[in-house]
Structure formats: structure tokens, C-alpha cells
Motif scaffolding. Sequence first.
Motif, PDB file in Angstrom:
ATOM      1  N   GLY A   1       0.763  -1.240   0.000  1.00 23.22           N
ATOM      2  CA  GLY A   1       0.000   0.000   0.000  1.00 23.22           C
ATOM      3  C   GLY A   1       0.797   1.295   0.000  1.00 23.22           C
ATOM      4  N   VAL A   2       2.128   1.207  -0.128  1.00 24.33           N
ATOM      5  CA  VAL A   2       2.974   2.403  -0.218  1.00 24.33           C
ATOM      6  C   VAL A   2       4.021   2.183  -1.306  1.00 24.33           C
ATOM      7  N   LEU A   3       4.714   3.253  -1.650  1.00 23.19           N
ATOM      8  CA  LEU A   3       5.852   3.144  -2.560  1.00 23.19           C
ATOM      9  C   LEU A   3       7.120   3.109  -1.724  1.00 23.19           C
ATOM     10  N   LYS A   4       7.741   1.926  -1.618  1.00 27.74           N
ATOM     11  CA  LYS A   4       9.059   1.820  -0.995  1.00 27.74           C
ATOM     12  C   LYS A   4      10.024   2.524  -1.936  1.00 27.74           C
ATOM     13  N   SER A   5      10.897   3.375  -1.374  1.00 29.20           N
ATOM     14  CA  SER A   5      11.664   4.286  -2.219  1.00 29.20           C
ATOM     15  C   SER A   5      13.153   4.274  -1.891  1.00 29.20           C
ATOM     16  N   TRP A   6      13.954   4.403  -2.941  1.00 32.38           N
ATOM     17  CA  TRP A   6      15.400   4.514  -2.833  1.00 32.38           C
ATOM     18  C   TRP A   6      15.872   5.619  -3.766  1.00 32.38           C
ATOM     19  N   ALA A   7      16.806   6.433  -3.300  1.00 34.72           N
ATOM     20  CA  ALA A   7      17.475   7.411  -4.165  1.00 34.72           C
ATOM     21  C   ALA A   7      18.663   6.685  -4.797  1.00 34.72           C
ATOM     22  N   VAL A   8      18.721   6.728  -6.122  1.00 29.43           N
ATOM     23  CA  VAL A   8      19.788   6.056  -6.861  1.00 29.43           C
ATOM     24  C   VAL A   8      20.566   7.149  -7.593  1.00 29.43           C
ATOM     25  N   PRO A   9      21.705   7.586  -7.031  1.00 24.48           N
ATOM     26  CA  PRO A   9      22.410   8.745  -7.595  1.00 24.48           C
ATOM     27  C   PRO A   9      22.734   8.626  -9.086  1.00 24.48           C
ATOM     28  N   ARG A  10      23.180   7.466  -9.537  1.00 25.04           N
ATOM     29  CA  ARG A  10      23.562   7.320 -10.945  1.00 25.04           C
ATOM     30  C   ARG A  10      22.470   6.668 -11.786  1.00 25.04           C
ATOM     31  N   GLY A  11      21.340   6.363 -11.166  1.00 26.56           N
ATOM     32  CA  GLY A  11      20.215   5.790 -11.894  1.00 26.56           C
ATOM     33  C   GLY A  11      20.324   4.293 -12.067  1.00 26.56           C
ATOM     34  N   PRO A  12      19.176   3.618 -12.231  1.00 27.26           N
ATOM     35  CA  PRO A  12      19.209   2.182 -12.490  1.00 27.26           C
ATOM     36  C   PRO A  12      19.861   1.915 -13.830  1.00 27.26           C
ATOM     37  N   SER A  13      20.476   0.765 -13.945  1.00 25.39           N
ATOM     38  CA  SER A  13      21.172   0.414 -15.173  1.00 25.39           C
ATOM     39  C   SER A  13      20.682  -0.921 -15.686  1.00 25.39           C
ATOM     40  N   ASP A  14      20.609  -1.060 -16.996  1.00 26.66           N
ATOM     41  CA  ASP A  14      20.279  -2.364 -17.563  1.00 26.66           C
ATOM     42  C   ASP A  14      21.538  -3.101 -18.018  1.00 26.66           C
ATOM     43  N   ASN A  15      22.702  -2.675 -17.493  1.00 31.60           N
ATOM     44  CA  ASN A  15      23.970  -3.343 -17.726  1.00 31.60           C
ATOM     45  C   ASN A  15      24.364  -4.070 -16.427  1.00 31.60           C
ATOM     46  N   PRO A  16      24.479  -5.410 -16.439  1.00 34.53           N
ATOM     47  CA  PRO A  16      24.762  -6.168 -15.216  1.00 34.53           C
ATOM     48  C   PRO A  16      26.088  -5.805 -14.543  1.00 34.53           C
ATOM     49  N   ARG A  17      27.010  -5.206 -15.270  1.00 32.39           N
ATOM     50  CA  ARG A  17      28.293  -4.810 -14.657  1.00 32.39           C
ATOM     51  C   ARG A  17      28.132  -3.604 -13.740  1.00 32.39           C
ATOM     52  N   ASP A  18      27.043  -2.847 -13.896  1.00 30.96           N
ATOM     53  CA  ASP A  18      26.817  -1.649 -13.093  1.00 30.96           C
ATOM     54  C   ASP A  18      26.110  -2.007 -11.794  1.00 30.96           C
ATOM     55  N   LYS A  19      26.800  -1.802 -10.699  1.00 27.14           N
ATOM     56  CA  LYS A  19      26.192  -1.992  -9.382  1.00 27.14           C
ATOM     57  C   LYS A  19      25.860  -0.605  -8.864  1.00 27.14           C
ATOM     58  N   ARG A  20      24.577  -0.307  -8.740  1.00 31.78           N
ATOM     59  CA  ARG A  20      24.120   1.036  -8.398  1.00 31.78           C
ATOM     60  C   ARG A  20      23.783   1.161  -6.920  1.00 31.78           C
ATOM     61  N   LEU A  21      24.389   2.148  -6.273  1.00 33.14           N
ATOM     62  CA  LEU A  21      24.052   2.477  -4.899  1.00 33.14           C
ATOM     63  C   LEU A  21      22.602   2.931  -4.861  1.00 33.14           C
ATOM     64  N   ALA A  22      21.834   2.426  -3.888  1.00 31.69           N
ATOM     65  CA  ALA A  22      20.421   2.797  -3.708  1.00 31.69           C
ATOM     66  C   ALA A  22      20.230   3.098  -2.220  1.00 31.69           C
ATOM     67  N   VAL A  23      20.004   4.369  -1.909  1.00 26.55           N
ATOM     68  CA  VAL A  23      19.871   4.811  -0.519  1.00 26.55           C
ATOM     69  C   VAL A  23      18.387   4.886  -0.170  1.00 26.55           C
ATOM     70  N   PRO A  24      17.962   4.152   0.871  1.00 28.59           N
ATOM     71  CA  PRO A  24      16.539   4.176   1.207  1.00 28.59           C
ATOM     72  C   PRO A  24      16.081   5.570   1.629  1.00 28.59           C
ATOM     73  N   THR A  25      14.879   5.927   1.190  1.00 27.26           N
ATOM     74  CA  THR A  25      14.250   7.182   1.587  1.00 27.26           C
ATOM     75  C   THR A  25      12.886   6.836   2.181  1.00 27.26           C
ATOM     76  N   GLU A  26      12.149   7.848   2.586  1.00 28.50           N
ATOM     77  CA  GLU A  26      10.848   7.581   3.202  1.00 28.50           C
ATOM     78  C   GLU A  26       9.885   6.978   2.176  1.00 28.50           C
ATOM     79  N   ASP A  27       8.950   6.184   2.705  1.00 29.88           N
ATOM     80  CA  ASP A  27       7.884   5.649   1.859  1.00 29.88           C
ATOM     81  C   ASP A  27       7.056   6.811   1.320  1.00 29.88           C
ATOM     82  N   HIS A  28       6.522   6.643   0.121  1.00 31.73           N
ATOM     83  CA  HIS A  28       5.665   7.646  -0.504  1.00 31.73           C
ATOM     84  C   HIS A  28       4.278   7.043  -0.747  1.00 31.73           C
ATOM     85  N   PRO A  29       3.241   7.900  -0.791  1.00 28.93           N
ATOM     86  CA  PRO A  29       1.904   7.390  -1.105  1.00 28.93           C
ATOM     87  C   PRO A  29       1.851   6.899  -2.553  1.00 28.93           C
TER      88      PRO A  29
END
Length: 186
Positions: free
Chosen positions: A29-57
Motif C-alpha cells: 500500500g505504499v511506494l518503498k523508495s530509494w534514491a539512486v544517484p547514478r540511476g538504475p542500469s540495464d547493464n549487469p556490470r553496473d552496481k548502483r548504490l540505492a539509498v533508502p528514503t521515506e515511503d511515498h503514497p
Amino acid sequence: MDIDGGQRFVVQIHDARRMHFDFRLEVDGVLKSWAVPRGPSDNPRDKRLAVPTEDHPLEYRAFEGVIPRDAQGSGTVIVWDQGTYRPLSHDPGGAPVPFADSLERGHATFWLDGAKLHGEFTLTRFRVDDEDGTQGPEAWLLIKANDRQAVHDRPGTPDPHHARSARTGRTLHQVFAAEGPGRRTD
């Protein structure tokens, strides 16, 4: 909410104090959220940092516009990608694990069916201890699986300054020009 066999997700580009992508998954019932500074990648070699943020409606998954300067999270936002996801996590016996439980355990595997992102992804939690041995803040890695939807011959994330909204086709600049401070109203 289940639609077409999956729950919804959204990836928003947020031109705030620091440009980043907001990766949001609909969970309980909420949007679990992460800030991803460099954005999600569709390249498996890219490991993206994802920092949790507050849930959103849930309603926030459609938000695209300008958050005023005096508000938390001020800046311009576009919906870079949107679609559905399917949980893929299983316990050692092969039984499906509820997605919220996978996140609680710190490892969640899921399949994205978006306008731009497709295929299997994983979120894995980790902590970096401070030099004095105290436990540091929680962070996650967002990683694309090496499946048929993966790319290998190019960077996996577009330039956010030139990216277009999956909802409206507009860029961050176009949204700001239409809705930001000093916009034309005629």
C-alpha cells in the motif's frame, strides 16, 4: 495493486540539490523508495548504490512537476520509467517469499516490465561500519541480472539532462519551463 500480474513501479528523475533517480516499488500500500544517484542500469556490470528514503503514497508514482523551493525535496521531477514488477524471491525450499519479507531480509529479486527497464533485478542491503566499529547507515545495491534484456555494449543509464518522461515525453527542462518559477502563464 496487482495489474497484469504485477505490482507497479516507477523511476523518477529528480533534479533536486543533487540530481538523482528515485526508484519506487509498490509494497503493502505504499511506494518503498530509494534514491539512486547514478540511476538504475540495464547493464549487469553496473552496481548502483540505492539509498533508502521515506515511503511515498501510491499517488506519487504519477507525479511529474516542480516541487517549490521552500518544500522538502524541492526541484523538478519527471517519470523516467513506469510499469509493473513481479517478485521472484524464493526460500531455500523453493516456496515464494512475500516481497515485503524479502526486503526485510535484505535481498529481493524481481522482474521489471517497464517502458524502459525490462528483466530481472536485485536489491541487496549492506551496511558500511564506521571506523570506530559502529554500524553505519543502511544502503542497498540495485543490480541488473545477466538475462536476455541486459545490455553489455553501452552504458546502462541515460543522461538525465536529456532523458524523456515515459508519461509525457517531456524533459526536465521542459517541465521546469512549463511549471517552474517565472513560467509564462499566457
